[in-house]
Write a protein that holds these residues in place. Structure first.
Motif, PDB file in Angstrom:
ATOM      1  N   HIS A 255       0.493  12.001   1.367  1.00 13.43           N
ATOM      2  CA  HIS A 255      -0.331  13.206   1.452  1.00 13.43           C
ATOM      3  C   HIS A 255       0.016  14.215   0.365  1.00 13.43           C
ATOM      4  CE1 HIS A 255      -2.285  12.216   5.312  1.00 13.43           C
ATOM      5  NE2 HIS A 255      -1.216  11.463   5.449  1.00 13.43           N
TER       6      HIS A 255
ATOM      7  N   ARG B 154       0.486   5.302   1.127  1.00 20.70           N
ATOM      8  CA  ARG B 154      -0.283   6.387   1.747  1.00 20.70           C
ATOM      9  C   ARG B 154       0.594   7.624   1.695  1.00 20.70           C
ATOM     10  NH1 ARG B 154      -3.305   9.895   2.042  1.00 20.70           N
ATOM     11  NH2 ARG B 154      -4.474  10.614   3.867  1.00 20.70           N
TER      12      ARG B 154
ATOM     13  N   LYS C 196       8.542   9.179   5.259  1.00 18.84           N
ATOM     14  CA  LYS C 196       9.240   8.849   4.000  1.00 18.84           C
ATOM     15  C   LYS C 196      10.037  10.061   3.521  1.00 18.84           C
ATOM     16  CE  LYS C 196       5.157   7.529   2.043  1.00 18.84           C
ATOM     17  NZ  LYS C 196       4.226   6.847   1.097  1.00 18.84           N
TER      18      LYS C 196
ATOM     19  N   TYR D 209      -4.071  12.403  12.677  1.00 18.42           N
ATOM     20  CA  TYR D 209      -3.588  11.197  13.372  1.00 18.42           C
ATOM     21  C   TYR D 209      -3.690  11.331  14.884  1.00 18.42           C
ATOM     22  CZ  TYR D 209      -2.344   9.971   8.706  1.00 18.42           C
ATOM     23  OH  TYR D 209      -2.436   9.712   7.362  1.00 18.42           O
TER      24      TYR D 209
ATOM     25  N   PHE E 254       0.830  -1.220   0.000  1.00 15.67           N
ATOM     26  CA  PHE E 254       0.000   0.000   0.000  1.00 15.67           C
ATOM     27  C   PHE E 254       0.859   1.263   0.000  1.00 15.67           C
ATOM     28  CE2 PHE E 254      -0.153   2.261   4.147  1.00 15.67           C
ATOM     29  CZ  PHE E 254       0.554   1.386   4.973  1.00 15.67           C
TER      30      PHE E 254
ATOM     31  N   HIS F  19       7.697   4.787  -1.771  1.00 17.81           N
ATOM     32  CA  HIS F  19       7.848   4.353  -0.381  1.00 17.81           C
ATOM     33  C   HIS F  19       8.959   5.104   0.348  1.00 17.81           C
ATOM     34  CE1 HIS F  19       4.756   1.354  -0.857  1.00 17.81           C
ATOM     35  NE2 HIS F  19       5.305   1.004  -1.998  1.00 17.81           N
TER      36      HIS F  19
ATOM     37  N   SER G 235       6.264   6.710  10.348  1.00 20.58           N
ATOM     38  CA  SER G 235       7.352   6.185   9.521  1.00 20.58           C
ATOM     39  C   SER G 235       7.556   7.122   8.335  1.00 20.58           C
ATOM     40  CB  SER G 235       7.031   4.758   9.055  1.00 20.58           C
ATOM     41  OG  SER G 235       7.062   3.875  10.160  1.00 20.58           O
TER      42      SER G 235
ATOM     43  N   ASP H 257       8.475  16.045   1.081  1.00 15.71           N
ATOM     44  CA  ASP H 257       7.249  16.282   0.315  1.00 15.71           C
ATOM     45  C   ASP H 257       6.450  17.412   0.942  1.00 15.71           C
ATOM     46  OD1 ASP H 257       7.016  14.477   2.483  1.00 15.71           O
ATOM     47  OD2 ASP H 257       5.130  13.653   1.728  1.00 15.71           O
TER      48      ASP H 257
ATOM     49  N   ARG I 151      13.785   6.378   4.635  1.00 13.01           N
ATOM     50  CA  ARG I 151      12.581   6.600   5.424  1.00 13.01           C
ATOM     51  C   ARG I 151      12.794   6.070   6.833  1.00 13.01           C
ATOM     52  NH1 ARG I 151       7.534   3.220   3.682  1.00 13.01           N
ATOM     53  NH2 ARG I 151       6.652   4.572   5.279  1.00 13.01           N
TER      54      ARG I 151
HETATM   55  N1  MTE Z   1       5.988  10.329   4.921  1.00 18.50           N
HETATM   56  C1  MTE Z   1       5.905  11.402   4.121  1.00 18.50           C
HETATM   57  N2  MTE Z   1       7.026  12.128   3.909  1.00 18.50           N
HETATM   58  N3  MTE Z   1       4.727  11.775   3.536  1.00 18.50           N
HETATM   59  C2  MTE Z   1       3.567  11.066   3.768  1.00 18.50           C
HETATM   60  O1  MTE Z   1       2.520  11.431   3.225  1.00 18.50           O
HETATM   61  N4  MTE Z   1       2.520   9.172   4.920  1.00 18.50           N
HETATM   62  C3  MTE Z   1       2.603   8.411   6.179  1.00 18.50           C
HETATM   63  C4  MTE Z   1       3.915   7.646   6.283  1.00 18.50           C
HETATM   64  N5  MTE Z   1       5.015   8.484   5.943  1.00 18.50           N
HETATM   65  C5  MTE Z   1       3.631   9.925   4.608  1.00 18.50           C
HETATM   66  C6  MTE Z   1       4.886   9.570   5.156  1.00 18.50           C
HETATM   67  C7  MTE Z   1       1.515   7.492   6.363  1.00 18.50           C
HETATM   68  S1  MTE Z   1       0.056   8.159   6.883  1.00 18.50           S
HETATM   69  C8  MTE Z   1       1.679   6.130   6.231  1.00 18.50           C
HETATM   70  S2  MTE Z   1       0.432   5.069   6.627  1.00 18.50           S
HETATM   71  C9  MTE Z   1       2.925   5.561   5.722  1.00 18.50           C
HETATM   72  O2  MTE Z   1       3.874   6.549   5.397  1.00 18.50           O
HETATM   73  C10 MTE Z   1       2.663   4.737   4.482  1.00 18.50           C
HETATM   74  O3  MTE Z   1       3.851   4.203   3.996  1.00 18.50           O
HETATM   75  P1  MTE Z   1       3.862   3.531   2.546  1.00 18.50           P
HETATM   76  O4  MTE Z   1       3.302   4.521   1.580  1.00 18.50           O
HETATM   77  O5  MTE Z   1       5.263   3.149   2.264  1.00 18.50           O
HETATM   78  O6  MTE Z   1       2.975   2.302   2.661  1.00 18.50           O
END
Ligand code: MTE
Length: 356
Positions: free
Chosen positions: A41, A39, A203, A224, A37, A185, A201, A147, A190
Motif C-alpha cells: 500500500h 501487494r 511486512k 479488508y 506477487f 516482501h 501477514s 511503511d 514479516r
Molecule cells: N504489510 C505492510 N507493512 N504493508 C502492506 O502494504 N500488504 C499486505 C500484506 N502485508 C502490506 C503488508 C497485503 S494486502 C498482502 S496481500 C500481503 O502483504 C502481500 O505480501 P507480498 O507482497 O509479500 O506478496
C-alpha cells in the motif's frame, strides 16, 4: 523497480504492485521469489538493519525489544522453523466480480495475487510467551509495519486473535524460499499468518502489541472487511462488516495447453486452514466433471497443484474448475453467490475460455 521477471504482471508502478502471470502459476510447487506477487500500500520503507528493533508490548508482563541478532541467534532464544504456506490477497480474482458491477478504488487482480513459498523464522507463539503474554482467548495481537501509507497518514497494520497467534504455525519470517526476505516482501521481518488473507501477514514488522480489541489500523478497521451482498458503497456502515481472516476454499486455473485430442488444464488449489482433497474440471458448464491428478501431497497451508486431461472436439470451450476440501465442502457455482461490493474472497467456480 526491483528483482522481478520481465513477464511479471505489473498492476501499479507506484506503489509497486503486481503478480504471477497465469501460465506460470502452476509451474512449480514453490513460487520463485522473482515472480511472487507483491501487494504493497506504500513504498518499500528504508530499514537500517543495524538499528532495527522489534518491540513486543501491550498486555504482556515483560515487554521486549529484540534486535535481528536476538531473533536469529540459532536455537538460543527461539527455535527456528520452516513452513510452506500459500499467501493470497483477499482481492485476488476481483476481475471476475467486476463483470457484475464496477469496484472502484481497488486493484483489479485476475489470478496474479497468490503464491506458495517456504518461509523460515521463529514462531510468533514463542516470542509472545517470552514476553509473558496473558493466556486470554479474547485478546488480539496487533502488528505494525514501517511503511507509511501517505494517503491515510498511517503505518500499515492489522491484527489477529491471540488464539491464532498461539497456534504454533504463525511465523515471524526472515527468509523466503531459503534466502533473506527480499525488500518488497518485508525485509528484514514479516508476519506469515498461514491460511489467512495476506493482509494480516504484515511486512517490515516493527511492533507487536497485545491488546483487548482488534487493531484500530485503517487496514483492519475499514479495509479488508467483508459485507453481505445487499450492502453498497452508499449504504455501508464501516463499523459493521466482517474483518477478513481465514481464507476460503479456492482453485485457480493457470494454463490450458493443447494435447493430442484435447487439452491439459493445470492449476492450484488451497483451502484456508483446511486441506484440499480433490479438484475437478468441467467442459460443459458444470454438468459433468473430470477428476484432476493432484501433483503435490496434501498440505495444511501449502497449495496443491493439479492437472487434468480432457478429450475434446476442436472449437471454443469454457473450462470450469472447482475444489473440494476435507470437510467435503466445495465452491459456489456462480459469481452472484459471492458478490460483495469491495470484491473480496471470490471463490466461485473458476472459468476460463480456451480454443481446442
Ligand atoms: N504489510 C505492510 N507493512 N504493508 C502492506 O502494504 N500488504 C499486505 C500484506 N502485508 C502490506 C503488508 C497485503 S494486502 C498482502 S496481500 C500481503 O502483504 C502481500 O505480501 P507480498 O507482497 O509479500 O506478496
Amino acid at each position: 523497480m526491483m528483482e522481478k521477471t520481465s513477464d511479471f504482471r505489473v498492476l501499479d508502478a507506484d506503489p509497486f504492485n503486481g503478480g504471477t502471470p497465469p501460465e506460470r502459476l502452476a509451474e512449480s510447487y514453490l513460487t520463485p521469489n522473482d515472480v511472487f506477487f507483491v501487494r504493497s500500500h506504500a513504498a518499500v520503507p528504508a530499514v537500517d538493519l543495524a538499528t532495527y528493533t522489534l518491540t513486543v508490548e501491550g498486555m504482556v508482563s515483560t515487554p521486549l525489544a529484540l534486535s535481528l541478532a536476538d531473533l536469529s541467534a540459532a536455537g538460543e532464544r527461539f527455535a527456528r522453523r520452516r513452513m510452506v504456506a500459500a499467501l493470497q490477497c483477499a482481492g485476488n480474482r476481483r476481475v471476475e466480480l467486476q463483470t457484475l458491477a464496477p469496484i472502484p478504488g481497488e486493484l483489479i487482480w485476475d489470478t496474479e495475487a497468490i503464491g506458495n513459498a517456504e518461509w523460515g523464522g521463529v514462531l510468533l507463539a514463542d516470542v509472545l510467551r517470552a514476553a509473558g503474554v496473558a493466556l486470554d482467548a479474547e485478546l488480539h495481537v496487533a502488528f505494525e509495519g514501517l511503511d507509511c501509507v501517505s494517503a491515510k497518514d498511517e503505518l500499515f497494520g492489522g491484527s489477529i486473535p491471540l488464539r491464532k497467534a498461539l497456534d504454533g504455525d504463525t511465523l515471524l519470517a526472515d527468509t523466503m524460499n531459503g534466502v533473506p526476505l527480499p525488500p518488497a516482501h518485508g525485509c528484514p521481518l514479516r508476519v506469515v499468518v498461514p491460511g489467512w488473507v495476506g493482509a494480516r501477514s504484515v511486512k517490515w514488522l516493527a511492533r507487536i502489541i497485545v491488546q483487548d480489541a482488534p487493531s484500530d489500523n485503517y487496514y483492519q478497521k475499514h479495509a479488508y472487511k467483508w459485507f453481505p451482498s445487499d450492502i453498497t458503497a452508499e449504504t455501508v456502515d464501516w463499523a459493521r462488516g466482517m474483518m477478513l481472516g481465514e481464507l476460503n476454499l479456492n482453485t485457480l486455473i493457470g494454463s490450458i495447453t493443447p494435447a493430442a485430442g484435447g487439452i491439459i488444464v493445470r492449476g492450484v488449489a488451497l483451502a484456508g486452514e483446511r486441506t484440499v482433497e480433490h479438484v475437478e474440471v468441467s467442459a460443459d458448464g458444470g454438468t459433468s466433471w473430470t477428476g484432476a491428478d493432484m501433483l503435490d501431497p496434501a498440505s495444511r497451508y501449502g497449495w496443491r497443484r493439479w492437472e487434468a486431461r480432457l478429450m475434446l472436439p476442436p472449437g471454443e470451450v469454457e473450462i470450469a474448475a472447482r475444489a473440494w476440501d476435507t470437510a467435503a465442502a466445495t465452491q459456489p457455482e456462480r459469481l452472484e453467490a459471492v458478490w460483495n461490493f469491495k470484491g473480496y474472497m471470490n471463490n466461485a467456480y473458476h472459468r476460463v475460455r480456451a480454443t481446442v
